[in-house]
Write a protein that holds these residues in place. Structure first.
Motif, mmCIF file in Angstrom:
data_model
loop_
_atom_site.group_PDB
_atom_site.id
_atom_site.type_symbol
_atom_site.label_atom_id
_atom_site.label_comp_id
_atom_site.label_asym_id
_atom_site.label_seq_id
_atom_site.Cartn_x
_atom_site.Cartn_y
_atom_site.Cartn_z
ATOM 1 N N LEU A 20 0.834 -1.198 0.000
ATOM 2 C CA LEU A 20 0.000 0.000 0.000
ATOM 3 C C LEU A 20 0.871 1.251 0.000
ATOM 4 C CD1 LEU A 20 -3.005 0.016 2.495
ATOM 5 C CD2 LEU A 20 -2.891 1.103 0.270
ATOM 6 N N ALA A 21 1.904 1.253 0.822
ATOM 7 C CA ALA A 21 2.761 2.424 0.950
ATOM 8 C C ALA A 21 3.580 2.673 -0.309
ATOM 9 C CB ALA A 21 3.685 2.265 2.147
ATOM 10 N N THR A 22 3.885 1.624 -1.060
ATOM 11 C CA THR A 22 4.698 1.806 -2.256
ATOM 12 C C THR A 22 3.855 1.938 -3.512
ATOM 13 O OG1 THR A 22 4.949 -0.583 -2.477
ATOM 14 C CG2 THR A 22 6.687 0.592 -1.295
ATOM 15 N N SER A 23 2.541 1.893 -3.374
ATOM 16 C CA SER A 23 1.688 2.057 -4.549
ATOM 17 C C SER A 23 1.698 3.517 -4.979
ATOM 18 C CB SER A 23 0.257 1.606 -4.241
ATOM 19 O OG SER A 23 -0.359 2.539 -3.401
ATOM 20 N N ASN A 24 1.203 3.790 -6.162
ATOM 21 C CA ASN A 24 1.160 5.155 -6.674
ATOM 22 C C ASN A 24 -0.157 5.843 -6.353
ATOM 23 O OD1 ASN A 24 3.712 5.076 -7.756
ATOM 24 N ND2 ASN A 24 3.006 4.078 -9.609
ATOM 25 N N THR A 25 -0.867 5.351 -5.373
ATOM 26 C CA THR A 25 -2.150 5.932 -4.997
ATOM 27 C C THR A 25 -1.931 7.285 -4.339
ATOM 28 O OG1 THR A 25 -3.010 3.727 -4.611
ATOM 29 C CG2 THR A 25 -4.230 5.550 -3.640
ATOM 30 N N VAL A 26 -2.704 8.264 -4.747
ATOM 31 C CA VAL A 26 -2.651 9.594 -4.158
ATOM 32 C C VAL A 26 -4.002 9.862 -3.530
ATOM 33 C CG1 VAL A 26 -2.371 12.035 -4.646
ATOM 34 C CG2 VAL A 26 -0.998 10.362 -5.877
ATOM 35 N N ILE A 27 -3.991 10.303 -2.280
ATOM 36 C CA ILE A 27 -5.223 10.524 -1.535
ATOM 37 C C ILE A 27 -5.452 12.025 -1.375
ATOM 38 C CG2 ILE A 27 -6.413 10.102 0.648
ATOM 39 C CD1 ILE A 27 -4.472 7.672 0.968
ATOM 40 N N PRO A 28 -6.553 12.585 -1.925
ATOM 41 C CA PRO A 28 -6.823 14.015 -1.752
ATOM 42 C C PRO A 28 -7.004 14.362 -0.280
ATOM 43 C CG PRO A 28 -8.264 13.072 -3.413
ATOM 44 C CD PRO A 28 -7.555 11.931 -2.740
ATOM 45 N N MET A 29 -6.494 15.520 0.113
ATOM 46 C CA MET A 29 -6.595 15.969 1.497
ATOM 47 C C MET A 29 -7.200 17.369 1.531
ATOM 48 S SD MET A 29 -4.950 13.716 3.522
ATOM 49 C CE MET A 29 -4.533 14.746 4.892
ATOM 50 N N HIS A 30 -8.112 17.620 2.409
ATOM 51 C CA HIS A 30 -8.626 18.950 2.700
ATOM 52 C C HIS A 30 -9.126 19.709 1.456
ATOM 53 C CE1 HIS A 30 -6.581 18.109 6.424
ATOM 54 N NE2 HIS A 30 -5.422 18.098 5.817
ATOM 55 N N SER A 31 -9.655 19.030 0.471
ATOM 56 C CA SER A 31 -10.004 19.720 -0.775
ATOM 57 C C SER A 31 -11.086 20.776 -0.573
ATOM 58 C CB SER A 31 -10.421 18.719 -1.844
ATOM 59 O OG SER A 31 -11.481 17.930 -1.380
ATOM 60 N N THR A 42 -4.417 19.906 -1.598
ATOM 61 C CA THR A 42 -3.263 19.076 -1.257
ATOM 62 C C THR A 42 -3.643 17.606 -1.342
ATOM 63 O OG1 THR A 42 -3.810 19.170 1.097
ATOM 64 C CG2 THR A 42 -2.245 20.810 0.281
ATOM 65 N N VAL A 43 -2.643 16.765 -1.487
ATOM 66 C CA VAL A 43 -2.837 15.318 -1.494
ATOM 67 C C VAL A 43 -1.806 14.695 -0.570
ATOM 68 C CG1 VAL A 43 -3.783 15.210 -3.833
ATOM 69 C CG2 VAL A 43 -1.332 14.972 -3.487
ATOM 70 N N ARG A 44 -2.142 13.530 -0.034
ATOM 71 C CA ARG A 44 -1.199 12.784 0.793
ATOM 72 C C ARG A 44 -0.480 11.807 -0.134
ATOM 73 N NH1 ARG A 44 -0.914 11.562 6.354
ATOM 74 N NH2 ARG A 44 -2.775 12.846 6.549
ATOM 75 N N PRO A 72 8.341 26.045 10.205
ATOM 76 C CA PRO A 72 7.518 25.543 9.098
ATOM 77 C C PRO A 72 7.272 24.036 9.235
ATOM 78 C CG PRO A 72 9.764 25.914 8.365
ATOM 79 C CD PRO A 72 9.681 26.396 9.784
ATOM 80 N N GLU A 73 6.163 23.588 8.714
ATOM 81 C CA GLU A 73 5.869 22.156 8.689
ATOM 82 C C GLU A 73 6.806 21.483 7.686
ATOM 83 O OE1 GLU A 73 3.589 20.465 10.506
ATOM 84 O OE2 GLU A 73 3.044 22.325 11.542
ATOM 85 N N LYS A 74 7.120 20.227 7.931
ATOM 86 C CA LYS A 74 7.966 19.483 6.997
ATOM 87 C C LYS A 74 7.321 19.426 5.617
ATOM 88 C CE LYS A 74 10.246 16.667 10.450
ATOM 89 N NZ LYS A 74 10.375 15.348 11.046
ATOM 90 N N SER A 75 6.012 19.292 5.578
ATOM 91 C CA SER A 75 5.330 19.227 4.280
ATOM 92 C C SER A 75 5.504 20.542 3.512
ATOM 93 C CB SER A 75 3.856 18.883 4.446
ATOM 94 O OG SER A 75 3.199 19.856 5.203
#
Length: 92
Positions: A20-31, A42-44, A72-75
């Protein structure tokens, strides 16, 4: 009391998480919230980085806190680095 997972099941879970962690899935965040505030969506995303790089990010955070009074945040730092890379490679 929490149920303990046998080792063989834990290994199976770890393999599932790794895939799961190495997949290319992108999860939208706070849209919705970010759009209302006029900020970019942003996306996770999960990336594998060298072992020394998290320490480098923390050092930059400390330098910025000393310089500006704000940590600042790391992101934010990673987003800035990606923006710089985008500019660097745009001409190639």
């Amino acid at each position: 009391m929490a149920k303990r997972t046998p080792i063989k099941d834990a290994d199976k879970t770890r393999r599932s998480f790794t895939s799961l962690a190495t997949s290319n899935t992108v999860i939208p965040m706070h849209s919705n919230t970010r759009a209302r505030e006029g900020k970019p969506e942003t996306v996770r995303a999960t990336f594998i980085i060298r072992a020394d790089q998290p320490t480098s990010l923390e050092e930059i955070q400390l330098q910025e806190r000393k310089r500006t009074g704000r940590k600042p945040e790391k992101s934010e730092l990673v987003q800035e680095a990606l923006d710089d890379l985008k500019i660097k490679y745009a001409g190639k």
